[in-house]
Design a protein around this motif. Structure first.
Motif, mmCIF file in Angstrom:
data_model
loop_
_atom_site.group_PDB
_atom_site.id
_atom_site.type_symbol
_atom_site.label_atom_id
_atom_site.label_comp_id
_atom_site.label_asym_id
_atom_site.label_seq_id
_atom_site.Cartn_x
_atom_site.Cartn_y
_atom_site.Cartn_z
ATOM 1 N N THR B 329 0.836 -1.201 0.000
ATOM 2 C CA THR B 329 0.000 0.000 0.000
ATOM 3 C C THR B 329 0.870 1.249 0.000
ATOM 4 O O THR B 329 0.643 2.186 -0.770
ATOM 5 C CB THR B 329 -0.918 0.016 1.233
ATOM 6 N N ARG B 330 1.898 1.228 0.851
ATOM 7 C CA ARG B 330 2.785 2.398 0.915
ATOM 8 C C ARG B 330 3.486 2.624 -0.419
ATOM 9 O O ARG B 330 3.643 3.764 -0.867
ATOM 10 C CB ARG B 330 3.818 2.231 2.032
ATOM 11 N N ARG B 331 3.901 1.529 -1.046
ATOM 12 C CA ARG B 331 4.571 1.656 -2.349
ATOM 13 C C ARG B 331 3.602 2.261 -3.364
ATOM 14 O O ARG B 331 3.978 3.134 -4.153
ATOM 15 C CB ARG B 331 5.070 0.289 -2.820
ATOM 16 N N ALA B 332 2.341 1.800 -3.347
ATOM 17 C CA ALA B 332 1.358 2.335 -4.287
ATOM 18 C C ALA B 332 1.121 3.828 -4.034
ATOM 19 O O ALA B 332 0.937 4.611 -4.963
ATOM 20 C CB ALA B 332 0.049 1.570 -4.166
ATOM 21 N N MET B 333 1.169 4.210 -2.768
ATOM 22 C CA MET B 333 0.932 5.609 -2.389
ATOM 23 C C MET B 333 2.133 6.496 -2.712
ATOM 24 O O MET B 333 2.103 7.695 -2.460
ATOM 25 C CB MET B 333 0.672 5.732 -0.889
ATOM 26 N N GLY B 334 3.216 5.885 -3.177
ATOM 27 C CA GLY B 334 4.354 6.697 -3.584
ATOM 28 C C GLY B 334 5.596 6.553 -2.737
ATOM 29 O O GLY B 334 6.540 7.311 -2.902
ATOM 30 N N ALA B 335 5.608 5.550 -1.821
ATOM 31 C CA ALA B 335 6.824 5.333 -1.041
ATOM 32 C C ALA B 335 7.897 4.776 -1.959
ATOM 33 O O ALA B 335 7.637 3.875 -2.738
ATOM 34 C CB ALA B 335 6.549 4.350 0.091
ATOM 35 N N LYS B 336 9.092 5.364 -1.864
ATOM 36 C CA LYS B 336 10.215 4.822 -2.633
ATOM 37 C C LYS B 336 10.795 3.647 -1.860
ATOM 38 O O LYS B 336 10.544 3.496 -0.656
ATOM 39 C CB LYS B 336 11.283 5.909 -2.812
ATOM 40 N N PRO B 412 5.663 -4.676 -5.339
ATOM 41 C CA PRO B 412 4.441 -4.041 -4.816
ATOM 42 C C PRO B 412 3.161 -4.768 -5.226
ATOM 43 O O PRO B 412 2.196 -4.796 -4.453
ATOM 44 C CB PRO B 412 4.477 -2.626 -5.392
ATOM 45 N N ILE B 413 3.153 -5.359 -6.417
ATOM 46 C CA ILE B 413 1.935 -6.046 -6.872
ATOM 47 C C ILE B 413 1.649 -7.255 -5.985
ATOM 48 O O ILE B 413 0.536 -7.448 -5.494
ATOM 49 C CB ILE B 413 2.082 -6.476 -8.350
ATOM 50 N N LEU B 416 0.711 -6.209 -2.441
ATOM 51 C CA LEU B 416 -0.678 -5.736 -2.310
ATOM 52 C C LEU B 416 -1.659 -6.902 -2.243
ATOM 53 O O LEU B 416 -2.704 -6.805 -1.615
ATOM 54 C CB LEU B 416 -1.030 -4.848 -3.508
#
Lengths: 233, 419
Positions: B329-336, B412-413, B416
């Motif tokens: 979720t964090r990665r999807a929200m833009g976490a590097k 990330p996929i 998630l």
């Protein structure tokens, strides 16, 4: 097909896909999942992507959401071609341009509503004061201004999805990308969430791309893209 | 992501699972605790040893008489005079050397002191005026021997703190001015001295357990000849001085001065009837051996830190697996990747550092308990505290990097999709 009530902005292509392909390679086996998709989505549109499982819906969603990269064709996001971007650049683009909404909400159970809404803004490095203010504003917009200090377990499923929508709007993204947002909700709540989406669409001209297999929703979309066997039909 | 948000997030996650965080850092707590306690105890032992040596005076050279096991001449002569040890001539020669401030001479009275029929563990020494100062003693009652005492060979003595208990009854409180009777002599007690530094010197069992008279008085009353009798045997010992405490002016060249004294005595003595100590050199040697000891003890304790670190790595890996959905979720929200990496790394470093702080508390408690119940001295040094916190942090980085790297490199996929 063009947004009808867009007064502030000229018509703008938010997403353009040109002969987009995605092929998975499993050892010696080639598995083409997306077979040349051409598609444009304009600002202010409420778009449904529908298709049975195996049609390439999820792959399409991952590519649109910049979580996966295509193996062929071109993807323009808000006028910019996404190609050979580094992992960091993709993360930054996701952060700035895309608001994700998930079927199971994906809220952090330990953070307050306020902190959950702030999450994408944290990665955008907005100052705390700005974040707080924006989170309050967004919570009010989804009708949960009074729940800021609550935690997700104290909320109903519908309320959780409202918070998730508020979170997705944090960095004013180019579009919202919703993956079965009503899949975990009962019918009544589902309707309420869809009302929220159509409300955002009509009042704020938010561009929304929603992946769903619920045919009841079809009538709500400006346009529905049917995927079958990796192609738009 | 802003550093402050990162800190907040990591701390927040740890505080969510207080019990788990505590259990996770137990390894570090005990590791640091044992390191601190080990260092404190070996440091205490070191300081005690060093204090003892330093009490001999780091600007002193100790030269002493060794009684000869095999005196020159034939054993068959039963009444031979044994003539050995440091002499008046040695004293004069050493006094004339460079870098010498002064010499204190000590001569063992070679007397058995009794109370009634009991032989007491008390010795009498003939000393020169600087004895009091050179051996870090202080007068607790009465006075020290004065120049007129030395000049007139006055029959006076100063007794050690513990002598009083051995020679007199409990009720007798005022003993200054009393007469002390010993074989062949009687002395007026003029003072009581005390040595709190724990000074120990070759040839003196305990400073607090001895009686001191002026060297002049000793020679006048007893003479330098002592008789040793046995079955069908009479041996006369002639010893002029037992110990020289040689004070030097410049401690930088104390080893050089000691070498010169050694060569002088080698030249003038046929037998090896003397020995020499340089407390400063002993101090340096002792320091070295103690340092090795400390390093070995510390290293053994440090192994438990590694074990603790491995424990933390295990938990963090499980933690990463458990939190895949959050990571996705964090990665999807833009976490590097680096945002995720630092989130988990800082979490681990917080864990180990807080464990380290708790461990320091435990270590201080442990060493205090050891000191209290076993009497072993302990000394928790500042650098061991600072070092422990630093090392806990380093352990966190060492063992947190791999789990954090795992977290950052989750697809990330897939993350998630995780439940």
């Amino acid at each position: 097909m063009y947004p009808q009530n867009n007064k502030d902005n000229a018509v703008r292509e938010i997403i353009r896909l040109e002969r987009l392909e995605k092929t998975y390679y499993l050892e010696s086996l080639e598995v083409p999942v997306l077979k040349g998709i051409d598609l444009s989505i304009y600002n202010g549109e409420l778009i449904g992507i529908m298709g049975v499982s195996g049609s390439g819906k999820s792959t399409m969603l991952n590519i649109l959401g910049l979580l996966d990269v295509p193996t062929g064709g071109r993807y323009f996001l808000d006028g910019q071609e996404v190609r050979n971007f580094s992992d960091n650049a993709l993360a930054q683009l996701r952060n700035a341009k895309i608001g994700f909404i998930f079927q199971s909400f994906n809220l952090s159970p330990h953070l307050t509503v306020e902190q959950n809404i702030e999450m994408p803004m944290v990665y955008a490095e907005s100052p705390k004061k700005v974040r707080r203010e924006r989170a309050r504003e967004l919570a009010e917009r989804v009708g949960l201004g009074h729940r800021l200090k609550h935690r997700p377990r104290e909320l109903s499923g519908g309320e959780c999805q409202r918070i998730a929508i508020a979170r997705a709007l944090g960095n004013s993204p180019a579009y919202l990308l919703a993956d079965e947002p009503t899949g975990n909700l009962d019918e009544k709540t589902s309707d309420e969430i869809m009302e929220l989406f159509t409300g955002l669409h009509q009042e704020h001209h938010t561009t929304i791309v929603m992946v769903t297999h619920n045919p009841d929703l079809e009538s709500l979309f400006d346009r529905v893209i049917h995927l079958r066997d990796g192609r738009v039909v | 992501m802003l550093i402050r948000d990162l800190y907040y997030l990591s701390l927040h996650n740890l505080l969510l699972h207080k019990i788990r965080s505590f259990l996770t850092s137990l390894g570090i707590i005990f590791g640091v605790g044992s390191v601190i306690a080990m260092l404190a105890i070996s440091g205490g032992a070191k300081n005690a040893a060093l204090d003892q040596i330093a009490a001999l005076g780091i600007d002193n050279i100790i030269v002493f008489t060794k009684s000869l096991k095999k005196p020159g001449g034939s054993e068959s002569d039963p009444s031979r005079t044994l003539d050995y040890g440091l002499t008046h001539v040695d004293m004069k020669n050493i006094e004339k050397m460079e870098n010498i401030r002064h010499i204190t001479s000590i001569r063992n009275g070679r007397l058995q002191i009794t109370r009634g029929v009991d032989v007491l563990d008390v010795e009498m020494f003939w000393v020169t005026p600087d004895f009091l100062k050179d051996l870090n003693c202080s007068i607790i009652r009465g006075r020290w021997l004065t120049p007129p005492d030395f000049k007139n060979a006055a029959p006076v003595c100063v007794i050690g703190r513990d002598v009083k208990r051995k020679l007199f009854n409990l009720g007798e409180t005022e003993i200054i001015g009393r007469i002390l009777h010993v074989p062949f002599g009687a002395f007026t007690i003029v003072g009581i001295l005390e040595n709190n530094a724990g000074t120990s010197i070759e040839g003196i069992n305990s400073i607090n357990d001895s009686i001191y008279i002026p060297s002049t008085t000793g020679r006048k009353v007893f003479s330098e000849y002592t008789a040793e009798t046995g079955p069908r045997m009479l041996k006369i010992h002639h010893v002029e001085h037992d110990i020289f405490i040689v004070k030097v002016k410049d401690t930088q060249v104390i080893d050089h001065t000691a070498r010169r004294i050694t060569s002088l005595l080698n030249k003038t003595h046929d037998d090896k009837d003397w020995g020499i100590h340089v407390p400063l050199s002993l101090l340096k040697q002792k320091e070295q051996t103690q340092n090795i000891f400390t390093i070995v003890m510390g290293s053994i304790a440090a192994i438990s830190l590694i074990v603790g670190g491995i424990g933390i790595m295990n938990i963090m890996l499980a933690n990463v697996y458990e939190r895949r959905k959050e990571i996705g979720t964090r990665r999807a929200m833009g976490a590097k990747k680096k945002d995720i990496l630092f989130q988990f790394l800082i979490e681990t470093v917080f864990l180990t550092t807080m464990g380290g702080v708790a461990g320091i508390g435990l270590g201080i408690g442990l060493s205090a308990a050891v000191t209290r119940f076993s009497g072993m001295p302990s000394d928790v040094s500042m650098w061991s505290i600072v070092g422990s916190i630093t090392i806990s942090g380093i352990v966190g980085v060492l063992f947190g990097t791999y789990p954090a790297w795992q977290a950052a490199n989750q697809n990330p996929i897939d993350a998630l999709k995780a439940e």
